[in-house]
Design a protein around this motif. Structure first.
Motif, short mmCIF file in Angstrom:
data_model
loop_
_atom_site.label_atom_id
_atom_site.label_comp_id
_atom_site.label_asym_id
_atom_site.label_seq_id
_atom_site.Cartn_x
_atom_site.Cartn_y
_atom_site.Cartn_z
N VAL A 211 0.85 -1.21 0.00
CA VAL A 211 0.00 0.00 0.00
C VAL A 211 0.87 1.25 0.00
CG1 VAL A 211 -1.77 1.30 1.25
CG2 VAL A 211 -1.88 -1.21 1.17
N PHE A 212 1.90 1.25 0.84
CA PHE A 212 2.83 2.39 0.86
C PHE A 212 3.60 2.50 -0.46
CE2 PHE A 212 2.93 1.63 5.65
CZ PHE A 212 2.00 2.63 5.90
N ASP A 213 3.93 1.35 -1.04
CA ASP A 213 4.63 1.36 -2.31
C ASP A 213 3.80 2.04 -3.40
OD1 ASP A 213 6.76 0.04 -1.16
OD2 ASP A 213 6.13 -1.96 -1.85
N LYS A 221 0.82 11.89 -1.03
CA LYS A 221 1.26 12.32 0.30
C LYS A 221 0.20 11.96 1.33
CE LYS A 221 4.06 16.19 -1.42
NZ LYS A 221 4.27 17.66 -1.33
N TYR A 222 0.63 11.34 2.41
CA TYR A 222 -0.29 10.91 3.46
C TYR A 222 0.38 11.13 4.82
CZ TYR A 222 2.75 6.83 3.29
OH TYR A 222 3.86 6.01 3.30
N HIS A 223 -0.43 11.12 5.85
CA HIS A 223 0.11 11.29 7.20
C HIS A 223 -0.69 10.43 8.17
CE1 HIS A 223 -3.12 14.34 6.75
NE2 HIS A 223 -3.38 14.05 8.01
N ASN A 235 -3.74 3.94 10.99
CA ASN A 235 -4.56 4.74 10.09
C ASN A 235 -3.83 5.96 9.54
OD1 ASN A 235 -7.29 3.36 10.31
ND2 ASN A 235 -6.80 3.72 12.47
N TYR A 236 -4.18 6.31 8.30
CA TYR A 236 -3.54 7.40 7.58
C TYR A 236 -4.58 8.16 6.75
CZ TYR A 236 0.44 4.40 8.65
OH TYR A 236 1.35 3.61 9.31
N GLN A 237 -4.24 9.39 6.43
CA GLN A 237 -5.11 10.19 5.57
C GLN A 237 -4.27 10.84 4.47
OE1 GLN A 237 -7.37 13.43 7.41
NE2 GLN A 237 -9.10 12.87 6.12
N SER A 244 -10.12 8.17 4.92
CA SER A 244 -8.81 7.74 5.39
C SER A 244 -8.60 6.28 5.00
CB SER A 244 -8.71 7.91 6.91
OG SER A 244 -9.74 7.18 7.56
N PHE A 245 -7.38 5.79 5.23
CA PHE A 245 -7.14 4.36 5.01
C PHE A 245 -6.39 3.78 6.19
CE2 PHE A 245 -3.32 6.28 3.19
CZ PHE A 245 -2.30 5.39 3.49
N GLY A 246 -6.61 2.49 6.39
CA GLY A 246 -5.98 1.81 7.51
C GLY A 246 -5.34 0.51 7.07
#
Length: 332
Positions: A211-213, A221-223, A235-237, A244-246
């Motif tokens: 997912v990060f890839d 860009k997410y945090h 979790n990130y947005q 958001s996604f988790g």
């Protein structure tokens, strides 16, 4: 009030309760293609037993309840069950996990009954692929259910996506983009080897680093964010997005050490650990609070720190074989 702690001093204030083992789908990661023999009605906990059990748990400090299945919306009394659980003193949050096929019809009644949160299984946006993964499901019904529920202002709606190599991992970007205009939490879940042959599982497993890839490849860009609720996800947005996604990674980055939940099967067994075969019949003890608590504490006293610990702690783990139940018979 004497609260529930396990051998590792983890407070357990969350119960996942399966109210049926029946399901109208045959998802590839949840049930064999030929299906399973379902419990006869008298083997499944009754509404009154369920409510009394939750009253017992509430007196032990449990404040959060998730209703699972099988598919919980198949029970004709599911709305009454939720209403009665919500009215139990001490219960602060009631949620449900559903495949969403009946959600358009029942969302309003569930909301009126006091349901706080919804988790909806949706492993693909593609109609043919959804039918293949679920072995016959209609994705339009699910999307209709999500849209209906979104208008009712539940505290949170989460979409559960079990990532399977070669089946839906090419849709990661589609799910991330879905959160742009939809205030939902898209949760990517690693495929777990429960009820699946090990060789098959290894071929289909994919770690959530992917997912990060995808984010990096597409310069997304997410945090990290804090998301209220009971789940084990990180979790990130994405910047500028509504939702958001988790990530839920029981394999690559085990969440066991923070586990705060007990699982109750539809036939009245308590499972302190999702993966292992260890379980205790608590149904007959429901009317007897003292005996009920003794059995729950007995289960917690045997609970391993994580999946691997159960293989080492022979003095406390009675049955170290992986659970005989398929995911549909546990409730996840």
């Amino acid at each position: 009030m004497e609260k529930l702690y396990d051998h590792y001093d983890r407070l357990h204030d969350y119960v996942r309760l399966s109210i049926t083992d029946r399901c109208n789908l045959r998802c590839v990661y949840c049930m064999p293609k030929e299906g399973l023999p379902f419990f006869p009605t008298d083997k499944v906990l009754s509404q009154d037993e369920i409510v009394k059990m939750i009253e017992n748990f509430a007196e032990m400090g449990v404040s959060k309840v998730r209703i699972t299945g099988g598919e919980p919306l198949l029970r004709t009394d599911v709305v009454d069950i939720i209403r009665r659980i919500k009215n139990v003193s001490g219960i602060e949050d009631v949620s449900i996990t559903t495949n969403g096929l009946f959600l358009a019809k029942k969302a309003a009644a569930l909301k009126e009954a006091g349901l706080d949160r919804l988790n909806i299984s949706l492993d693909t946006f593609k109609e043919d692929r959804y039918k293949e993964i679920t072995r016959g499901g209609n994705i339009e019904q699910v999307l209709d259910g999500i849209n209906t529920a979104s208008k009712l202002h539940f505290k949170k709606i989460k979409l559960n996506i079990v990532l399977i190599k070669g089946q839906n991992d090419d849709e990661i970007l589609d799910f991330l983009n879905y959160t742009k205009d939809h205030d939902v939490n898209v949760r990517f879940i690693e495929f777990m080897p429960i009820g699946n042959a090990e060789k098959t599982w290894k071929k289909e497993y994919i770690g959530l680093k992917s997912v990060f890839d995808i984010c990096d490849e597409n310069k997304i860009k997410y945090h990290p964010i804090d998301l209220s609720g009971n789940g084990p996800s990180d979790n990130y947005q994405i910047e500028g997005f509504s939702g958001s996604f988790g990530l839920i990674h029981p394999i690559s980055s085990k969440f066991c050490e923070n586990c705060n939940r007990l699982r109750i099967t539809a036939d009245g067994y308590v499972k302190a650990c999702l993966y292992w075969n260890e379980e205790i019949d608590i149904r007959k003890a429901i009317p007897d609070k003292k005996e009920f608590r003794r059995l729950i504490q007995k289960s917690l006293d045997r609970k391993p720190l994580n999946h691997e610990m159960a293989m080492d702690e022979e003095d406390r783990i009675i049955d170290k074989a992986p659970t005989w139940r398929h995911m549909s018979q546990i409730g996840g």
